[in-house]
Design a protein around this motif. Structure first.
Motif, short mmCIF file in Angstrom:
data_model
loop_
_atom_site.label_atom_id
_atom_site.label_comp_id
_atom_site.label_asym_id
_atom_site.label_seq_id
_atom_site.Cartn_x
_atom_site.Cartn_y
_atom_site.Cartn_z
N ALA A 1 6.62 29.14 -31.62
CA ALA A 1 5.46 29.85 -31.07
C ALA A 1 4.31 29.67 -32.05
N PRO A 2 3.06 29.78 -31.59
CA PRO A 2 1.91 29.65 -32.50
C PRO A 2 2.00 30.62 -33.67
N GLY A 3 1.69 30.12 -34.85
CA GLY A 3 1.69 30.95 -36.04
C GLY A 3 3.02 31.02 -36.76
N GLN A 4 4.10 30.50 -36.15
CA GLN A 4 5.38 30.49 -36.83
C GLN A 4 5.45 29.35 -37.85
N ARG A 5 6.48 29.40 -38.68
CA ARG A 5 6.64 28.37 -39.70
C ARG A 5 7.65 27.31 -39.26
N GLY A 6 7.56 26.15 -39.88
CA GLY A 6 8.49 25.07 -39.62
C GLY A 6 9.04 24.52 -40.93
N LEU A 7 10.04 23.65 -40.84
CA LEU A 7 10.66 23.06 -42.01
C LEU A 7 10.44 21.55 -41.99
N ALA A 8 9.85 21.03 -43.04
CA ALA A 8 9.65 19.58 -43.19
C ALA A 8 10.59 19.04 -44.25
N LEU A 9 11.10 17.85 -44.02
CA LEU A 9 12.06 17.23 -44.94
C LEU A 9 11.39 16.11 -45.72
N ARG A 10 11.41 16.24 -47.05
CA ARG A 10 10.96 15.16 -47.95
C ARG A 10 12.21 14.53 -48.53
N SER A 11 12.40 13.23 -48.28
CA SER A 11 13.61 12.55 -48.71
C SER A 11 13.28 11.13 -49.14
N THR A 12 13.89 10.70 -50.24
CA THR A 12 13.67 9.33 -50.70
C THR A 12 14.25 8.31 -49.72
N ALA A 13 15.21 8.74 -48.89
CA ALA A 13 15.77 7.82 -47.89
C ALA A 13 14.72 7.41 -46.87
N LEU A 14 13.65 8.20 -46.73
CA LEU A 14 12.59 7.88 -45.78
C LEU A 14 11.47 7.08 -46.43
N ASP A 15 11.57 6.80 -47.72
CA ASP A 15 10.59 5.98 -48.41
C ASP A 15 11.00 4.50 -48.34
N PRO A 16 10.05 3.59 -48.35
CA PRO A 16 10.41 2.17 -48.35
C PRO A 16 11.11 1.78 -49.64
N GLY A 17 12.07 0.90 -49.53
CA GLY A 17 12.79 0.42 -50.70
C GLY A 17 13.20 -1.02 -50.48
N ASN A 18 14.03 -1.53 -51.38
CA ASN A 18 14.54 -2.89 -51.22
C ASN A 18 15.94 -2.98 -51.79
N LEU A 19 16.87 -2.27 -51.15
CA LEU A 19 18.25 -2.32 -51.60
C LEU A 19 18.83 -3.73 -51.51
N LEU A 20 18.38 -4.51 -50.53
CA LEU A 20 18.92 -5.86 -50.39
C LEU A 20 18.60 -6.71 -51.60
N ARG A 21 17.37 -6.60 -52.08
CA ARG A 21 17.01 -7.36 -53.28
C ARG A 21 17.80 -6.88 -54.48
N ALA A 22 17.96 -5.56 -54.61
CA ALA A 22 18.74 -5.03 -55.73
C ALA A 22 20.17 -5.53 -55.66
N GLY A 23 20.77 -5.49 -54.47
CA GLY A 23 22.15 -5.93 -54.33
C GLY A 23 22.34 -7.41 -54.60
N LEU A 24 21.38 -8.23 -54.15
CA LEU A 24 21.48 -9.67 -54.37
C LEU A 24 21.35 -10.01 -55.85
#
Length: 798
Positions: free
Chosen positions: A381-404
């Motif tokens: 409802a208007p004026g209520q609060r919500g929960l946002a998720l900050r996660s490193t899994a949602l950031d760009p990375g390059n696991l493939l390069r690290a693994g190679l």
């Protein structure tokens, strides 16, 4: 009808039924099995290649180029694990309802809100050239298998009546991100704390927090909150697969001076949710630019745990806090506007369409994105609060390069440089090389944040709880050739307070790490046989400590006196056949409940893990529960602890708990104490995703099997305090011992088997070895591979 005629008719009927069942079994389970010998012509292959299969179902792949090598890895992954790969990409992308219908709709809605698939698409566009080429080759291999086997797919596709799509780069990346996200679950712990604060108040909730115990090991030794109100409800967690439920691990290495071979030895055993097929698939990959052997993950190119011709490495979950939940305050006048300090910002909106099997129209989920991340709980409802998720899994990375780069590293510097590209999950890496060196590195995106922040959901509107980027790789804890001659991690704390950068984490009690250190120091030198014994070690250090604290207990009933005598004579080993182990485990849980009940009252279920969502099978408190219980018992009567234990005396709590233990064991296992084996309470079943379907469990599942150990033993076999004993939640999923003096002497085991197809002899052939603590060799040189090869295949361009 005469008896003879009736018997003939019955026999004919049974024969027909048996024939139909055999034909059905052949069609579903045997017909899809691949050939493992002869010639195979594959369009997309550049040059001839060869695969040798050993008796344990492990393929040894020899290709003339890197593109062909990863093409064949994708092809072979799909050949043995296509259903698992299909389920994995659908889970990460929120597409389960397309094959399961409305039963998984809320799960898909939640996963679409999290948006791992959006992050995977963004990452695919940022890959460097070599990583993109590797991934392209791998995907072509998977898709080639799918095209060539459309009429002989694994039985799950026949049962669910659908065909898989071609494999895309984002399918690999979303699965890698999903695994990373599942090994970084901290946000739910923040919600648990918020719940406890709301129910108990800040002061009492703070007393339930058990800091990392003083004196417990560090991997790299030294050289109260304001309540924000009840968190809004989060929907969509009814049926998340077990593959998304996190894990733990052990890893250690000893230097050459502590090794019987004169060169370093390394051991690793990641602890994951038991499932069928195994999360791991062993492979040996060779081409002119790459030689590597170990455990791969179907759906992802490369090897995650293993060795090349120069170095070996193992991993553990770091327990570093790489996720935060932000409470967002929304405008009562303008839906979609959330507060930031003195102003307001508009959310970004993403339309997600979810196709549901049997439905005419897709279900639309509108996702709101804030500056912190996606809203996992939106205001109703208007004026209520919500929960946002900050996660490193949602950031760009390059696991493939690290693994190679990791697979090609020849020394510590190359190993360290490779891990500089590692993004998520944040992992501990243990290292050993053929030159005689050992080491440890924490790798992954680690938030730079204010000290002590992130324990509970953060106010998103203040602006003073933001991440300030990430710590540089050189700021993360690491050790190279430590003077002790060993490195150890068992999900324990990685660095002390004197470390230059603040690193938040949900550290596990250090009992496992301490036991490993103790075992490493019992002898001047150790060999692979010692490491095999250590992997199966079930001695509980907190059990021994609790037994010492029982010395003053004087039970009044004869059964209680007999039980106490059994406990006092016990050596502390939580073996499956031990009566004392069963007494200890039940008593420990009962004692903790009785000590906390005066203060927590009806809220005690929240402490023990009143389920917030299926990803978390119990509250995070349980993984520091042993040290917390010991602290409570040692401190009974001290003023600082009286708000928890009240007027209850230790004698009363222990006597009550012991009587309750006996009553519970009688109810669960019967009246005869000689049959109260821990393994009758504590078992594991390797469950298939479709194994709960009537008539399929016998075909697809394996078990139950009794297992030794508990949360605090080296042979880690955790169970939920909320659902005690029976359902083993995490187990050693893969055991690996690397001998850097001779790579042919490396050894490993995982369960149940290499194949994901129940008609295959390699579906469950490794279970017996795994249960006995035995291993199979990992031949690396060509002569050693030839010596154990059972069949061979030639792959030709065609």
């Amino acid at each position: 009808m005469s008896n003879l005629s009736w018997m003939k008719a019955l026999g004919l009927g049974l024969g027909l039924a048996t024939g139909v069942a055999a034909a059905l079994y052949y069609h579903l389970a045997l017909r899809p099995l691949p050939r493992r010998e002869g010639r195979v012509f594959l369009r997309g292959l550049d040059a001839p290649a060869e695969v040798l299969w050993d008796q344990w179902g492990v393929p040894h792949v020899y290709a003339q180029g890197q593109d062909d090598l990863f093409f064949l890895q994708g092809y072979l992954h799909a050949q043995d694990r296509l259903w698992q790969m299909e389920l994995s990409r659908r889970a990460g992308s929120g597409r389960l309802s397309e094959i399961f219908g409305r039963r998984t709709l809320e799960t898909d809605r939640f996963l679409r809100r999290v948006g791992l698939h959006r992050a995977a698409r963004a990452e695919a566009e940022r890959l460097d050239d070599e990583s993109a080429a590797v991934l392209s080759s791998y995907c072509r291999g998977v898709s080639t298998f799918i095209r060539g086997r459309r009429d002989r797919l694994p039985l799950e596709f026949s049962l669910l009546r659908f065909r898989p799509e071609p494999w895309r780069p984002e399918d690999t990346l979303v699965w890698a991100k999903t695994l990373g996200w599942s090994l970084s679950l901290n946000w739910d712990t923040e919600l648990y704390r918020a719940r406890m604060i709301q129910e108990l108040g800040p002061e009492l909730a703070a007393r339930l927090e058990q800091p990392y115990p003083e004196g417990h090991p560090l991997t790299t030794p030294p050289g109260a909150t304001e309540p924000l109100g009840t968190p809004p409800p989060i929907e969509g967690w009814e049926s998340l697969p077990a593959i998304l439920r996190g894990g733990f691990s052990n890893a250690w290495a000893v230097s050459g001076r502590r090794s019987q071979t004169g060169k370093p030895l390394l051991a690793n055993d990641p602890h994951l949710v038991p499932q069928l097929p195994s999360v791991w698939y062993e492979m040996h990959l060779e081409c002119p630019t790459l030689r590597v052997s170990g455990a791969s993950v179907p759906g992802v190119p490369g090897v995650v745990i293993g060795h090349n011709q120069h170095i070996a490495w193992g991993i553990t979950a770091s327990m570093v806090d790489t996720q935060d939940v932000y409470v967002e305050e929304f405008s009562p006048d303008a839906p979609g506007r959330y507060r930031l300090q003195d102003g307001w910002e508009e959310v970004s909106r993403v339309r997600e369409e979810i196709r549901v099997k049997g439905a005419q129209r897709p279900v639309v989920e509108e996702v709101w994105l804030t500056r912190h991340g996606p809203l996992i709980a939106t205001p109703r409802a208007p004026g209520q609060r919500g929960l946002a998720l900050r996660s490193t899994a949602l950031d760009p990375g390059n696991l493939l390069r690290a693994g190679l780069e990791l697979a090609k590293a020849s020394a510590w510097d190359g190993f360290s440089a490779a891990l500089g590209h590692w993004s998520a999950p944040c992992l501990n890496f243990v290292y050993a090389d053929a030159q005689g060196h050992i080491g440890y590195r924490l790798a992954g995106l680690t938030p730079r944040r204010p000290p002590e922040s992130g324990l509970t959901p953060l106010p998103g509107w203040t602006g003073d709880q933001e991440w300030q980027g990430f710590l540089a790789p050189e700021e993360l804890p690491h050790a190279f050739d430590p003077p002790e001659g060993f490195v150890v991690n068992g999900n324990n704390k990685v660095a002390g307070r004197n470390h230059a950068a603040y690193i938040a984490g949900e550290w596990i009690d250090g009992f496992r790490a301490q036991r490993i250190q103790d075992l490493l120091q019992t002898r001047d030198t150790l060999g692979p046989a010692d490491f095999r014994t250590m992997h199966m070690d079930a001695l509980s250090l907190p059990a021994l400590e609790l037994l010492r604290l029982l010395e003053g207990l004087r039970p009044t009933s004869a059964p209680a006196r007999a039980a106490l005598a059994t406990l006092r004579a016990w050596d502390g080993r939580v073996e499956a056949e031990s009566q004392a182990a069963a007494l200890y485990e039940v008593f420990r849980r009962r004692l903790l409940r009785n000590l906390l009940a005066p203060a927590l009252g009806p809220h005690i279920e929240s402490y023990f893990g009143l389920r917030l969502h299926p990803l978390s099978v119990s509250s995070a408190y349980q993984f520091r529960g042993a040290s917390f219980l010991l602290e409570l018992v040692r401190g009974m009567g001290q003023p600082g602890l009286s708000p928890l234990t009240g007027s209850l005396t230790l004698e009363e709590a222990m006597s009550r708990s012991l009587e309750e233990t006996l009553a519970e064991l009688r109810q669960r296992l019967g009246p005869d104490p000689t049959r109260w084996d821990w393994g009758r309470l504590h078992q594991v079943t390797f469950s298939h995703a479709l194994g709960e379907v009537p008539m399929l469990g016998w075909l697809l599942n394996r078990g139950p099997y009794p297992v030794p150990g508990d949360t605090d033993t080296v042979h880690q076999a955790s169970y939920s305090l909320r659902e005690p004993y029976g359902a083993t939640r995490w187990l050693p999923s893969f055991r690996f011992i690397a001998d850097t003096s001779d790579w042919d002497r490396c050894q490993s085991i995982h369960a149940p088997g290499q194949s994901g197809q129940p008609g295959s002899p390699h579906y469950d052939n490794l279970v017996s070895l795994w249960r006995r603590g035995e291993y199979h060799p990992m031949p690396f040189s060509r002569p050693a591979v030839e010596a154990v090869a059972q069949t061979r295949q030639e792959y030709l361009p065609g």
